[in-house]
Enzyme design. Structure first.
Site, mmCIF file in Angstrom:
data_model
loop_
_atom_site.group_PDB
_atom_site.id
_atom_site.type_symbol
_atom_site.label_atom_id
_atom_site.label_comp_id
_atom_site.label_asym_id
_atom_site.label_seq_id
_atom_site.Cartn_x
_atom_site.Cartn_y
_atom_site.Cartn_z
ATOM 1 N N LYS A 37 -8.060 10.440 -6.471
ATOM 2 C CA LYS A 37 -6.974 11.080 -5.725
ATOM 3 C C LYS A 37 -5.841 10.083 -5.492
ATOM 4 O O LYS A 37 -6.037 8.860 -5.635
ATOM 5 C CB LYS A 37 -7.518 11.584 -4.379
ATOM 6 C CG LYS A 37 -8.040 10.466 -3.475
ATOM 7 C CD LYS A 37 -8.765 11.006 -2.249
ATOM 8 C CE LYS A 37 -9.297 9.878 -1.391
ATOM 9 N NZ LYS A 37 -10.147 10.365 -0.291
ATOM 10 N N ARG A 141 -12.842 17.101 10.464
ATOM 11 C CA ARG A 141 -11.742 17.372 9.531
ATOM 12 C C ARG A 141 -11.991 18.767 8.951
ATOM 13 O O ARG A 141 -12.182 19.696 9.724
ATOM 14 C CB ARG A 141 -11.678 16.280 8.460
ATOM 15 C CG ARG A 141 -11.640 14.897 9.079
ATOM 16 C CD ARG A 141 -11.080 13.798 8.189
ATOM 17 N NE ARG A 141 -11.612 13.746 6.837
ATOM 18 C CZ ARG A 141 -11.445 12.691 6.026
ATOM 19 N NH1 ARG A 141 -10.793 11.617 6.447
ATOM 20 N NH2 ARG A 141 -11.923 12.706 4.792
ATOM 21 N N TYR A 271 16.992 -10.299 7.097
ATOM 22 C CA TYR A 271 17.487 -9.620 8.296
ATOM 23 C C TYR A 271 16.941 -10.227 9.570
ATOM 24 O O TYR A 271 15.762 -10.569 9.648
ATOM 25 C CB TYR A 271 17.110 -8.138 8.262
ATOM 26 C CG TYR A 271 17.807 -7.348 7.187
ATOM 27 C CD1 TYR A 271 19.200 -7.297 7.113
ATOM 28 C CD2 TYR A 271 17.068 -6.651 6.238
ATOM 29 C CE1 TYR A 271 19.833 -6.568 6.116
ATOM 30 C CE2 TYR A 271 17.702 -5.911 5.249
ATOM 31 C CZ TYR A 271 19.091 -5.884 5.186
ATOM 32 O OH TYR A 271 19.708 -5.158 4.213
ATOM 33 N N MET A 319 13.986 -3.476 2.187
ATOM 34 C CA MET A 319 13.622 -2.302 1.385
ATOM 35 C C MET A 319 13.287 -2.673 -0.059
ATOM 36 O O MET A 319 12.361 -2.114 -0.651
ATOM 37 C CB MET A 319 14.769 -1.279 1.400
ATOM 38 C CG MET A 319 14.394 0.032 0.703
ATOM 39 S SD MET A 319 15.710 1.242 0.701
ATOM 40 C CE MET A 319 15.862 1.636 2.433
HETATM 41 C C1 LIG Z 1 -11.333 9.551 -0.440
HETATM 42 C C2 LIG Z 1 -12.661 10.178 -0.368
HETATM 43 C C3 LIG Z 1 -13.777 9.549 -0.959
HETATM 44 C C4 LIG Z 1 -13.750 8.139 -1.506
HETATM 45 O O1 LIG Z 1 -13.853 7.235 -0.436
HETATM 46 P P1 LIG Z 1 -13.974 5.655 -0.648
HETATM 47 O O2 LIG Z 1 -14.220 5.121 0.701
HETATM 48 O O3 LIG Z 1 -12.659 5.218 -1.200
HETATM 49 O O4 LIG Z 1 -15.095 5.429 -1.609
HETATM 50 C C5 LIG Z 1 -14.971 10.259 -0.991
HETATM 51 N N1 LIG Z 1 -15.069 11.497 -0.454
HETATM 52 C C6 LIG Z 1 -14.040 12.103 0.141
HETATM 53 C C7 LIG Z 1 -14.225 13.462 0.729
HETATM 54 C C8 LIG Z 1 -12.805 11.468 0.225
HETATM 55 O O5 LIG Z 1 -11.784 12.082 0.841
#
Ligand SMILES: *Cc1c(COP(=O)(O)O)cnc(C)c1O
Length: 380
Positions: A37, A141, A271, A319
């Site tokens: 992802k 969640r 800055y 930036m």
């Molecule tokens: C992002 C995610 C993972 C991977 O987690 P890591 O800690 O990076 O291995 C696994 N399962 C779900 C549901 C996630 O959102």
């Protein structure tokens, strides 16, 4: 490494494949899902997905369907699970693309079933929609809440019998809050599996562990683990390095010195002049800034490597750029600057940057922005 470019994340796909192979051996589950992802945590999703499959992953995981369809469109045929959906998601393209839908409610089940029926009516699909049910076991969640389990499992079973869906998996996720909290979540999840079984479901895939639980809690492994951060060669644990886990960081973030100037003592830098030169010195300008995801919070704290030596970021990260006081080191315009990479090669690590910025290595790599060219090396 290849010749330096202005701003570049060098992605070592060979290291990624080796990390997956190593994790697969250490963890020993029947299935390993590589989580790609968020553009593979900033590393480049399609390339990393292929390298993970080369290393022995047999599943890919993403958050949303756009990410899943991108992998399919790139010609990746491996099974893909996506688990986070907009309330108005049209599931049809993902069903057609044979993507496993991670679902967290009865409403989503109904939406999937009706999208599947419409596809069949249009002659665009013959098989079932592939579903994995996500259970809420503590994180607050998404996931089906316990009081909705029986009704949702019962409806899922009906939809299976009607031929609309196949429930391929039942899964959840742990908090890593403490060993006790994770044990509770695992026990909670086991109760969910039993209730699914009572409802007549026979999920072939059972999974709750991401990298941390997969590595530390054998009881969390079931028959699949979802590995994200660890396949990128980074440790999910504070106080335990990549090397201690047998992993090599996949991303090296680097750029080229854009300007060099010799300045007297007391010169203000960047800055707000939060840094003033303590004596006559040389300043080198690095063309990466917070637009690249370089945390401004790491101003005057993080370090970079130039010509084999490590120097601190001097003054504010802006930036597009920041300045490094290189003291009396000879540095030329065009020289390579490594912000982070494999500490085994003498570079600062993503963990060093995370410490400097008060965050975690996940955020450091994932936030690297689109102006940074990804250069893939070590491809099979
Ligand atoms: C992002 C995610 C993972 C991977 O987690 P890591 O800690 O990076 O291995 C696994 N399962 C779900 C549901 C996630 O959102």
């Amino acid at each position: 490494m290849s010749e330096a470019v202005f701003r570049e994340a060098v992605i070592d796909l060979g290291a990624l494949s080796r990390n997956v192979a190593h994790l697969r051996t250490v963890i020993g589950t029947e299935h390993v899902m590589a989580v790609v992802k968020a553009n593979a945590y900033g590393h480049g999703s399609v390339e990393c997905a292929r390298a993970a499959l080369d290393g022995g992953a047999d599943w890919l995981g993403v958050a949303d369907l756009t990410e899943a369809v991108e992998l399919r469109d790139a010609g990746i045929a491996a099974p893909i699970l996506a688990w986070l959906h907009d309330p108005d998601t049209d599931f049809a393209p993902a069903i057609e693309a044979g993507i496993d839908l991670g679902l967290s409610s009865k409403a989503q089940l109904e939406a999937v079933a009706s999208a599947r029926r419409a596809l069949v009516a249009q002659g665009r699909l013959h098989g079932q929609a592939l579903v994995q049910l996500k259970l809420e076991t503590g994180l607050s969640r998404n996931g089906i809440a316990e009081h909705e389990w029986d009704e949702t499992f019962g409806r899922a079973r009906e939809l299976e019998q009607e031929g609309d869906i196949v429930v391929r998996g039942v899964f959840s996720h742990v908090s890593n809050a403490s060993p006790e909290d994770d044990a509770d979540a695992i026990a909670f999840y086991r109760r969910g599996l039993e209730r699914a079984e009572v409802a007549g479901l026979r999920p072939e895939l059972r999974h709750i562990a991401a990298s941390a639980a997969a590595l530390r809690i054998p009881d969390a492994r079931f028959n699949l683990v979802r590995l994200g951060i660890s396949i990128y060669g980074l440790s999910p644990f504070e106080g335990q390095s990549s090397a201690e886990l047998g992993l090599s960081p996949v991303m090296t973030l680097r750029g080229r010195v854009a300007a060099v100037r010799r300045v007297p003592a007391g010169k203000g830098v960047s800055y707000d002049y939060t840094y003033r030169t303590p004596h006559e010195t040389t300043l080198a300008l690095v063309p990466l800034g917070y637009a690249e995801g370089i945390p401004r919070h790491a101003s005057n704290r993080a370090t970079v490597s130039i010509g084999g030596r490590v120097f601190p970021v001097s003054g504010r990260v802006a930036m597009d750029q920041f300045v490094v006081d290189v003291d009396d080191q000879t540095v030329d315009v065009g020289d390579e600057v490594v912000l982070f990479g494999d500490p085994a090669a003498g570079f600062p690590s993503a963990d060093d940057w995370a410490d400097a910025a008060g965050t975690i290595n996940y955020e450091i790599v994932t936030r690297i922005g689109p102006r940074v060219q990804r250069t893939f090396v070590g491809r099979k």
